[in-house]
Scaffold this motif. Structure first.
Motif, short mmCIF file in Angstrom:
data_model
loop_
_atom_site.label_atom_id
_atom_site.label_comp_id
_atom_site.label_asym_id
_atom_site.label_seq_id
_atom_site.Cartn_x
_atom_site.Cartn_y
_atom_site.Cartn_z
N GLN A 53 -9.87 -2.88 -12.97
CA GLN A 53 -10.63 -2.07 -12.04
C GLN A 53 -9.88 -0.82 -11.59
N LEU A 54 -8.57 -0.82 -11.74
CA LEU A 54 -7.77 0.31 -11.29
C LEU A 54 -6.85 0.78 -12.40
N SER A 55 -6.72 2.10 -12.52
CA SER A 55 -5.77 2.65 -13.48
C SER A 55 -5.30 4.00 -12.98
N LYS A 94 0.10 10.86 3.60
CA LYS A 94 0.29 11.60 2.35
C LYS A 94 -0.03 10.78 1.11
N VAL A 95 -0.40 9.51 1.29
CA VAL A 95 -0.62 8.64 0.14
C VAL A 95 -1.99 7.98 0.23
N LYS A 96 -2.34 7.28 -0.84
CA LYS A 96 -3.66 6.64 -0.88
C LYS A 96 -3.76 5.44 0.05
N ALA A 97 -2.73 4.59 0.05
CA ALA A 97 -2.75 3.40 0.90
C ALA A 97 -1.36 2.83 1.06
N VAL A 98 -1.16 2.13 2.15
CA VAL A 98 0.10 1.42 2.41
C VAL A 98 -0.22 -0.05 2.66
N PHE A 99 0.45 -0.93 1.92
CA PHE A 99 0.33 -2.37 2.12
C PHE A 99 1.67 -2.85 2.66
N LYS A 100 1.62 -3.60 3.74
CA LYS A 100 2.86 -3.91 4.44
C LYS A 100 2.97 -5.39 4.79
N CYS A 101 4.07 -6.01 4.38
CA CYS A 101 4.37 -7.36 4.85
C CYS A 101 4.83 -7.29 6.30
N ILE A 102 4.60 -8.34 7.05
CA ILE A 102 4.98 -8.47 8.46
C ILE A 102 4.12 -7.59 9.36
N GLY A 103 3.57 -6.51 8.85
CA GLY A 103 2.59 -5.73 9.59
C GLY A 103 3.17 -4.66 10.50
N LYS A 153 -11.45 16.23 8.10
CA LYS A 153 -10.93 15.73 6.82
C LYS A 153 -11.18 14.24 6.61
N GLY A 154 -11.76 13.60 7.59
CA GLY A 154 -12.04 12.18 7.46
C GLY A 154 -10.85 11.32 7.84
N ALA A 155 -10.99 10.02 7.61
CA ALA A 155 -9.97 9.06 8.01
C ALA A 155 -8.72 9.21 7.16
N ILE A 156 -7.56 8.92 7.76
CA ILE A 156 -6.33 8.94 6.98
C ILE A 156 -6.06 7.55 6.42
N THR A 157 -5.01 7.46 5.65
CA THR A 157 -4.70 6.25 4.91
C THR A 157 -4.63 5.00 5.79
N ILE A 346 -6.13 -6.52 -2.57
CA ILE A 346 -5.58 -5.18 -2.80
C ILE A 346 -6.57 -4.33 -3.61
N VAL A 347 -7.11 -4.90 -4.68
CA VAL A 347 -8.07 -4.17 -5.51
C VAL A 347 -9.30 -3.79 -4.70
N GLU A 348 -9.77 -4.73 -3.89
CA GLU A 348 -10.95 -4.47 -3.05
C GLU A 348 -10.71 -3.29 -2.11
N LYS A 349 -9.54 -3.26 -1.46
CA LYS A 349 -9.25 -2.20 -0.50
C LYS A 349 -9.06 -0.86 -1.20
N LEU A 350 -8.39 -0.86 -2.34
CA LEU A 350 -8.18 0.40 -3.06
C LEU A 350 -9.48 0.91 -3.68
N TYR A 351 -10.25 0.01 -4.25
CA TYR A 351 -11.50 0.40 -4.90
C TYR A 351 -12.51 0.92 -3.88
N ALA A 352 -12.49 0.35 -2.67
CA ALA A 352 -13.42 0.77 -1.62
C ALA A 352 -13.14 2.20 -1.16
N ASN A 353 -11.90 2.66 -1.35
CA ASN A 353 -11.53 4.00 -0.88
C ASN A 353 -11.63 5.07 -1.95
N ILE A 354 -12.17 4.70 -3.11
CA ILE A 354 -12.33 5.68 -4.18
C ILE A 354 -13.75 6.25 -4.14
#
Length: 371
Positions: A53-55, A94-103, A153-157, A346-354
């Protein structure tokens, strides 16, 4: 910079600013840099690759670098695995998304006013320190959020919470709860940092050391009063001090454990929690933050480790309850924290923002800017 052409996306291990990111073949069982969680996340990324789904994305995997990256853009996705200060990275906008352990949202986990104690006082002090350290990133993030709103500009990452997973975990056949050798088990450090004599932490301790000392005291009392139960304690200098043989033994003992004791580390969320659930152990732990993968988890939360004697006694006398909790732990790992589930998230969150015009049946094609 070398690109791994066999993969639909590029993966890099990035330790700290000023150093070059290291290309990572996610199928390599011996990565060039081992964060301790690379086995778990390697399998997550493998599942992402298989999803088709992502490339064209660049994945930076870092331990706690929150100041800068080698490159930026809407094809850059960041994974921060080890930041225990709950900070929001400066580069988030500055990036598409940030995934973070511990939050990014710390919890106090106790009420020092209702139940005053040295442990709760130190927990409060640590919590306030974390808030101070968090503040610059929080202000920076919300400033960019406000600025984007003003400029249209809409919502940020977004910043997405993801589980720590395991540090080291062998794939083994699940052992029936009633056939397991150890009634209760704890393996880990109590003090893994030797503070100097003039440090307050040397004299007062830290929330981690105090909580674990209280837990060990209760365990030893239980062992003394209940010699028929087999309780195993393995005190180490910290998970980074373990040898390969230690890790193998640890995994095998975990699979042979009924009740796994999971005291806090520097944060309340630890790899031991996820390792225990993967092996179907019954988990006794402290307060847990609200996360999509933790809410409703089948764990027994303890407010005071001095209550552990009674909890162990009640559990070990109720075989039906133990079997139910055992099955629930296994199901929770499979349905909430396993590599395949986290990859789907992860795929769901990234794909939803494309944008819709970039989506197509076979996957997503995006312009690639090499780091």
């Amino acid at each position: 910079m070398t690109v791994i052409n066999a993969l639909a996306n590029q993966y890099y291990l990035y330790i700290r600013r000023g150093q070059k990111p290291v290309p990572w073949n996610i199928y390599d069982t011996n990565p060039p840099i081992n964060f301790g969680l690379t086995t778990y996340f390697g399998k997550i990324f493998q599942a992402i690759e298989k999803s088709f789904q992502l490339s064209g994305l660049v994945f930076y995997v870092t331990w706690d670098e929150i100041d800068e990256l080698p490159s930026y853009g809407q094809n850059v996705v960041v994974f921060v695995l080890g930041d225990e200060w709950y900070r929001i990275p400066k580069y988030t906008h500055k990036v598409k998304a940030v995934f973070k352990c511990i939050g990014t949202h710390p919890i106090l986990g106790c009420n020092p006013l209702v139940k005053p104690s040295l442990l709760n006082l130190l927990t409060l002090i640590q919590f306030l320190r974390i808030l101070v350290v968090c503040l610059p990133g929080f202000v920076n993030y919300h400033w960019h959020k406000f600025k984007n709103l003003l400029l249209g500009k809409g919502a940020i990452t977004p910043i997405y919470d993801i589980p720590l997973g395991y540090n080291n975990s062998k794939d083994m056949l699940i052992k029936d709860i009633e056939k397991r050798l150890y009634d209760a088990y704890f393996s880990g450090s109590v003090v893994h940092v030797q503070y100097p004599l003039w440090s307050l932490k040397y004299w007062l301790g830290t929330p981690k050391t105090l909580a674990r000392k209280l837990m060990l005291s209760s365990v030893n009392k239980f062992k003394k009063k209940n010699p028929d139960f087999k309780v195993e304690l393995s005190i180490t200098g910290g998970f980074r001090n373990r040898t390969v043989e230690d890790e193998r033994s640890y995994c095998e003992i975990m699979m042979d454990t009924k009740i796994c004791l999971v005291p806090r580390g520097t944060s309340f969320e630890t790899t031991r929690l996820f390792e225990a659930m993967k092996y179907g152990c019954i988990v006794v732990t402290e307060a847990l933050p609200s996360r999509w993968y933790l809410d409703g988890a089948p764990v027994i939360k303890i407010k005071d480790w001095q209550d552990l004697e009674g909890i162990l006694g009640q559990l070990l006398k109720n075989k039906q309850l133990m079997r139910e909790l055992h099955e629930e732990s296994l199901n929770w790992w499979k349905n909430q924290c396993s590599e395949a589930i986290v990859a789907e998230y992860i795929v769901e969150k990234l794909y939803a923002n494309i944008p819709l015009w970039k989506k197509h049946i076979a996957g997503v094609s995006m312009s690639l800017t090499p780091p």
